[in-house]
Scaffold this motif. Structure first.
Motif, PDB file in Angstrom:
ATOM      1  N   LYS A 235       0.817  -1.220   0.000  1.00 22.32           N
ATOM      2  CA  LYS A 235       0.000   0.000   0.000  1.00 22.32           C
ATOM      3  C   LYS A 235       0.850   1.270   0.000  1.00 22.32           C
ATOM      4  CE  LYS A 235      -4.232  -1.865   1.986  1.00 22.32           C
ATOM      5  NZ  LYS A 235      -5.298  -1.703   3.006  1.00 22.32           N
ATOM      6  N   LEU A 236       2.153   1.128   0.257  1.00 24.53           N
ATOM      7  CA  LEU A 236       3.056   2.279   0.157  1.00 24.53           C
ATOM      8  C   LEU A 236       4.103   2.064  -0.925  1.00 24.53           C
ATOM      9  CD1 LEU A 236       3.783   2.983   3.953  1.00 24.53           C
ATOM     10  CD2 LEU A 236       2.061   4.075   2.502  1.00 24.53           C
ATOM     11  N   ASP A 237       3.994   0.948  -1.647  1.00 25.07           N
ATOM     12  CA  ASP A 237       5.068   0.546  -2.565  1.00 25.07           C
ATOM     13  C   ASP A 237       4.882   1.045  -3.995  1.00 25.07           C
ATOM     14  OD1 ASP A 237       2.917  -1.031  -3.145  1.00 25.07           O
ATOM     15  OD2 ASP A 237       4.019  -2.925  -3.219  1.00 25.07           O
ATOM     16  N   SER A 238       3.897   1.931  -4.212  1.00 21.72           N
ATOM     17  CA  SER A 238       3.701   2.465  -5.567  1.00 21.72           C
ATOM     18  C   SER A 238       3.555   3.987  -5.563  1.00 21.72           C
ATOM     19  CB  SER A 238       2.454   1.841  -6.207  1.00 21.72           C
ATOM     20  OG  SER A 238       2.609   0.455  -6.388  1.00 21.72           O
ATOM     21  N   LEU A 239       3.949   4.638  -4.476  1.00 27.57           N
ATOM     22  CA  LEU A 239       3.770   6.093  -4.362  1.00 27.57           C
ATOM     23  C   LEU A 239       4.505   6.846  -5.467  1.00 27.57           C
ATOM     24  CD1 LEU A 239       4.215   6.462  -0.483  1.00 27.57           C
ATOM     25  CD2 LEU A 239       2.066   6.590  -1.762  1.00 27.57           C
ATOM     26  N   VAL A 240       5.750   6.455  -5.710  1.00 27.38           N
ATOM     27  CA  VAL A 240       6.559   7.136  -6.726  1.00 27.38           C
ATOM     28  C   VAL A 240       5.976   6.921  -8.120  1.00 27.38           C
ATOM     29  CG1 VAL A 240       8.815   7.220  -7.855  1.00 27.38           C
ATOM     30  CG2 VAL A 240       8.673   7.049  -5.366  1.00 27.38           C
ATOM     31  N   THR A 241       5.726   5.663  -8.454  1.00 26.60           N
ATOM     32  CA  THR A 241       5.211   5.340  -9.789  1.00 26.60           C
ATOM     33  C   THR A 241       3.868   6.028 -10.028  1.00 26.60           C
ATOM     34  OG1 THR A 241       6.269   3.187  -9.531  1.00 26.60           O
ATOM     35  CG2 THR A 241       4.796   3.455 -11.399  1.00 26.60           C
ATOM     36  N   ASP A 242       3.037   6.076  -9.011  1.00 27.96           N
ATOM     37  CA  ASP A 242       1.725   6.731  -9.118  1.00 27.96           C
ATOM     38  C   ASP A 242       1.883   8.215  -9.436  1.00 27.96           C
ATOM     39  OD1 ASP A 242      -0.907   7.492  -8.972  1.00 27.96           O
ATOM     40  OD2 ASP A 242      -1.154   7.075  -6.847  1.00 27.96           O
ATOM     41  N   ILE A 282      -1.774  17.340  -8.825  1.00 28.35           N
ATOM     42  CA  ILE A 282      -0.881  16.354  -8.235  1.00 28.35           C
ATOM     43  C   ILE A 282      -1.078  16.306  -6.728  1.00 28.35           C
ATOM     44  CG2 ILE A 282       1.050  17.970  -7.954  1.00 28.35           C
ATOM     45  CD1 ILE A 282       1.198  14.184  -8.845  1.00 28.35           C
ATOM     46  N   VAL A 283      -1.612  17.372  -6.133  1.00 30.74           N
ATOM     47  CA  VAL A 283      -1.807  17.404  -4.683  1.00 30.74           C
ATOM     48  C   VAL A 283      -2.855  16.390  -4.213  1.00 30.74           C
ATOM     49  CG1 VAL A 283      -1.010  19.767  -4.308  1.00 30.74           C
ATOM     50  CG2 VAL A 283      -3.393  19.365  -4.920  1.00 30.74           C
ATOM     51  N   ARG A 284      -3.598  15.784  -5.148  1.00 35.69           N
ATOM     52  CA  ARG A 284      -4.493  14.693  -4.754  1.00 35.69           C
ATOM     53  C   ARG A 284      -3.701  13.577  -4.075  1.00 35.69           C
ATOM     54  NH1 ARG A 284      -9.654  14.568  -7.053  1.00 35.69           N
ATOM     55  NH2 ARG A 284     -10.005  16.060  -8.741  1.00 35.69           N
ATOM     56  N   THR A 285      -2.467  13.349  -4.538  1.00 41.15           N
ATOM     57  CA  THR A 285      -1.640  12.302  -3.940  1.00 41.15           C
ATOM     58  C   THR A 285      -1.015  12.763  -2.633  1.00 41.15           C
ATOM     59  OG1 THR A 285       0.333  12.993  -5.173  1.00 41.15           O
ATOM     60  CG2 THR A 285      -1.103  11.374  -6.225  1.00 41.15           C
ATOM     61  N   PHE A 286      -1.000  14.060  -2.366  1.00 41.88           N
ATOM     62  CA  PHE A 286      -0.398  14.594  -1.141  1.00 41.88           C
ATOM     63  C   PHE A 286      -1.361  14.508   0.044  1.00 41.88           C
ATOM     64  CE2 PHE A 286       2.339  17.948  -3.620  1.00 41.88           C
ATOM     65  CZ  PHE A 286       2.893  16.918  -4.361  1.00 41.88           C
ATOM     66  N   ALA A 287      -2.662  14.619  -0.237  1.00 43.90           N
ATOM     67  CA  ALA A 287      -3.657  14.839   0.835  1.00 43.90           C
ATOM     68  C   ALA A 287      -4.591  13.655   1.016  1.00 43.90           C
ATOM     69  CB  ALA A 287      -4.455  16.104   0.534  1.00 43.90           C
ATOM     70  N   THR A 288      -4.109  12.449   0.793  1.00 40.15           N
ATOM     71  CA  THR A 288      -4.989  11.275   0.887  1.00 40.15           C
ATOM     72  C   THR A 288      -5.432  11.001   2.325  1.00 40.15           C
ATOM     73  OG1 THR A 288      -3.019   9.868   0.982  1.00 40.15           O
ATOM     74  CG2 THR A 288      -4.049  10.172  -1.174  1.00 40.15           C
ATOM     75  N   HIS A 289      -4.775  11.608   3.302  1.00 42.40           N
ATOM     76  CA  HIS A 289      -5.181  11.403   4.702  1.00 42.40           C
ATOM     77  C   HIS A 289      -6.377  12.269   5.086  1.00 42.40           C
ATOM     78  CE1 HIS A 289      -2.606  14.924   4.693  1.00 42.40           C
ATOM     79  NE2 HIS A 289      -2.964  15.234   5.912  1.00 42.40           N
ATOM     80  N   LEU A 290      -6.740  13.222   4.228  1.00 47.31           N
ATOM     81  CA  LEU A 290      -7.814  14.161   4.551  1.00 47.31           C
ATOM     82  C   LEU A 290      -9.083  13.862   3.765  1.00 47.31           C
ATOM     83  CD1 LEU A 290      -5.774  17.500   4.587  1.00 47.31           C
ATOM     84  CD2 LEU A 290      -6.615  16.211   6.570  1.00 47.31           C
ATOM     85  N   LYS A 291     -10.204  14.182   4.362  1.00 45.49           N
ATOM     86  CA  LYS A 291     -11.497  14.033   3.703  1.00 45.49           C
ATOM     87  C   LYS A 291     -12.135  15.399   3.496  1.00 45.49           C
ATOM     88  CE  LYS A 291     -12.396   9.377   5.372  1.00 45.49           C
ATOM     89  NZ  LYS A 291     -13.343   8.452   6.033  1.00 45.49           N
ATOM     90  N   LYS A 292     -13.094  15.432   2.582  1.00 41.56           N
ATOM     91  CA  LYS A 292     -13.852  16.635   2.219  1.00 41.56           C
ATOM     92  C   LYS A 292     -12.993  17.636   1.437  1.00 41.56           C
ATOM     93  CE  LYS A 292     -17.748  19.121   4.225  1.00 41.56           C
ATOM     94  NZ  LYS A 292     -18.398  19.611   5.456  1.00 41.56           N
TER      95      LYS A 292
END
Length: 590
Positions: A235-242, A282-292
């Motif tokens: 679940k953390l092994d594709s951050l770069v490629t994504d 690209i910030v969609r990948t930065f803020a995955t811990h937040l909702k709304k």
């Protein structure tokens, strides 16, 4: 030697104009005893209440640009242990200080204030704390009593308060040990070359929302490019490629192609990304811990973040490591902030914890500013522009995401350093020699008698290309398939394009058996025609209805063919058939 922050003439005037006239008079009164009689007389400060606001602004501007007065004001603010503690912490470190903390720590006595239920009041303090305010709130389940500075007052007092440690970005002399070191400088160009080839052949696939690449696409790129990931944990092994797949795919689609070599492609992407010229976030990948969180191309969205990043880049040591703590303090002391939408909407973002939800409005730095800024440097590192040192993600605060030990995957970043590639892309050096891309030699064998293709077992890209035309025959062999070739072809033109793409993507001059296979497909296309001018009508097994169709001459003239309980009529005659049937007592609707 003490150092103070400074503003130029125009910026200081702008700041002073943010105060009301009453607030300016309050500042004048606070420093009155420190100012020379000649300067006070020059501006006629004795008539301060009747002076225009612009006169008070010019008077204070003269004082706050004078080094001697700056020292005098500093001595007034920092001449007492309690007073200096309050000012130092409110100016540089905290938005609020609990009043009770000061009482307990220093046995300091504040004036008594009136408290009432369901109220929130702000009180002015006096003497050396006259620039500080006190907010007392009393509700059914909570009570607050805090000291604070207005934002513009905080900015003004920074000019007369010695700058703290970490105010500037400085080289780290001794690095603490970390679990991970990261650099993607050697792999980024191979990634750009590979994804460029895949994009040209329409091999990059995104989900239905067109925001996230499919896992299949990420796995192909990971196995074929040698790109280095931040973590190996699931679940953390594709951050770069994504992140890279999103960035270069949208850059390719918006640019209609990569028209230059990999190095210039990278420079072009960075320039557009930091200037926020892309239509994607690209910030969609930065803020995955937040909702709304909402992303709107009509707002500034990620521009404010990248403006902060650009300012950090302009000040960062170019050849040494810098600590993340230093970077965060550098931003904090300059009141840097960014939002994806308005402040009001950003405050409404939240993160689910194990026992409760935590809102950005109450935890802006912890939940939003810090993780998003750290994520931006992970992103730049994935592009080969920074080296990183970091640990397994773990929260440095009492707050964690639900079921996790951290707030975001970016939590444990410790140090960053520009790579040579980063120095070149950001304009700090004039040249950079791109590493030669060692492309794997692909071996494709074509059978002379059957339309079978054999490839190397590790040739992932060719395998993906063949999937549009072939079925798997055995381990490393693929055979042309009607089903695969016809898939998604809605007309003859699409079929011709599909066949042409085989010659462009796979082999321009394959053995004759392949050419014959495709020629046969072209010859056999559209041998079946559908006649839309005729309609089949099925009759129910009704004796009366069947007698009508057998004996009514007008109906028989309209029937082209009858078999069993089905008849065929011209579509244009359907209305006539319907009328005759209805006239004879049978209600029908088609």
């Amino acid at each position: 030697m003490m150092r103070f922050a400074s503003l130029d003439d125009n910026d200081l005037r702008y700041l002073l104009n943010s105060f009301t006239k009453i607030e300016l008079i309050k500042i004048v009164d606070f420093i009155d005893e420190l100012v020379s009689d000649s300067l006070s007389s020059q501006f006629e400060i004795v008539r301060k209440h009747s002076l225009k606001k612009s006169v008070l602004v010019n008077y204070l501007k003269t004082i706050f640009l004078d080094t001697n007065y700056i020292v005098l004001i500093y001595q007034k603010l920092y001449g007492d242990e309690v007073i200096s503690f309050i000012y130092q912490n409110l100016i540089w470190e905290y938005d609020f200080i609990d009043t009770q903390e000061i009482v307990d720590k220093f046995n300091y006595k504040f004036n008594r204030v009136e408290r009432s239920f369901y109220s929130s009041n702000v009180f002015e303090l006096d003497d050396k704390l006259a620039l500080v305010k006190r907010k007392v709130s009393h509700y059914y389940s909570s009570e607050e009593d805090k000291l604070f500075l207005d934002e513009n007052m905080k900015s003004l007092l920074k000019l007369v308060s010695p700058i703290p440690k970490n105010y500037e970005l400085e080289t780290v002399e001794v690095l603490e040990d970390t679990q991970f070191s990261y650099s993607n400088e050697d792999s980024i160009f191979n990634f750009i070359s590979t994804i460029s080839d895949m994009l040209k052949n329409n091999l990059i696939e995104f989900g239905k929302s067109n925001e996230k690449p499919l896992a299949k696409t990420l796995n192909i790129l990971k196995s074929s490019t040698g790109v280095k990931e931040f973590y190996s944990e699931k679940k953390l092994d594709s951050l770069v490629t994504d992140m890279l797949t999103r960035s270069f795919s949208y850059h390719y689609w918006e640019s209609k192609n990569f028209k230059s070599m990999e190095l210039e492609t990278l420079k072009n992407l960075i320039q557009k990304q930091l200037d926020d010229e892309f239509e994607f976030f690209i910030v969609r990948t930065f803020a995955t811990h937040l909702k709304k969180v909402r992303y709107d191309s009509f707002t500034t969205s990620q521009k404010e973040l990248f403006d902060v990043v650009k300012l950090i880049l302009s000040e960062i040591p170019k050849d040494d490591w810098v600590s993340c703590e230093n970077i965060l303090k550098f931003c904090k002391y300059r009141d840097m902030k960014f939002y994806f939408e308005t402040k009001y909407k950003t405050d409404d973002y939240y993160m689910d914890g194990d026992a409760e939800s935590y809102y950005v409005g109450n935890n802006y730095e912890v939940l939003f500013f810090e993780p998003i800024l750290k994520a931006s440097f992970f992103y730049l590192a994935s592009l080969g522009l920074f080296e990183l040192k970091y640990n397994t993600p773990i929260s440095g605060y009492s707050v964690t995401a639900k079921g996790k030990d951290y707030i975001s995957t970016w939590d444990s970043l410790k140090y960053i350093k520009l790579t040579n590639l980063g120095k070149y892309v950001f304009g700090f050096i004039d040249s950079y020699e791109q590493k030669v891309i060692e492309k794997k030699q692909t071996t494709i064998k074509f059978d002379e008698y059957k339309p079978i293709i054999t490839i190397d077992s590790n040739d992932t890209i060719t395998k993906v290309k063949l999937e549009s035309f072939c079925d798997n025959y055995d381990d490393n062999r693929y055979i042309l398939s009607y089903g695969k070739i016809f898939k998604d072809c809605k007309n003859s033109k699409a079929l011709e394009v599909k066949i042409d793409s085989f010659y462009k993507q796979i082999e321009s001059n394959p053995p004759q058996v392949f050419k014959d296979f495709f020629d046969e497909i072209k010859e056999n296309q559209n041998l079946l025609k559908k006649d839309l001018k005729q309609v089949v009508i099925e009759l129910k097994n009704s004796k009366k209805l069947l007698n009508l169709f057998m004996k009514n001459k007008k109906l028989q003239e309209l029937i082209i063919k009858a078999q069993g309980f089905r008849i065929i009529v011209l579509k244009d005659d359907l209305a006539k058939v319907t009328k005759i049937v209805r006239d004879n007592g049978f209600f029908v609707e088609f």
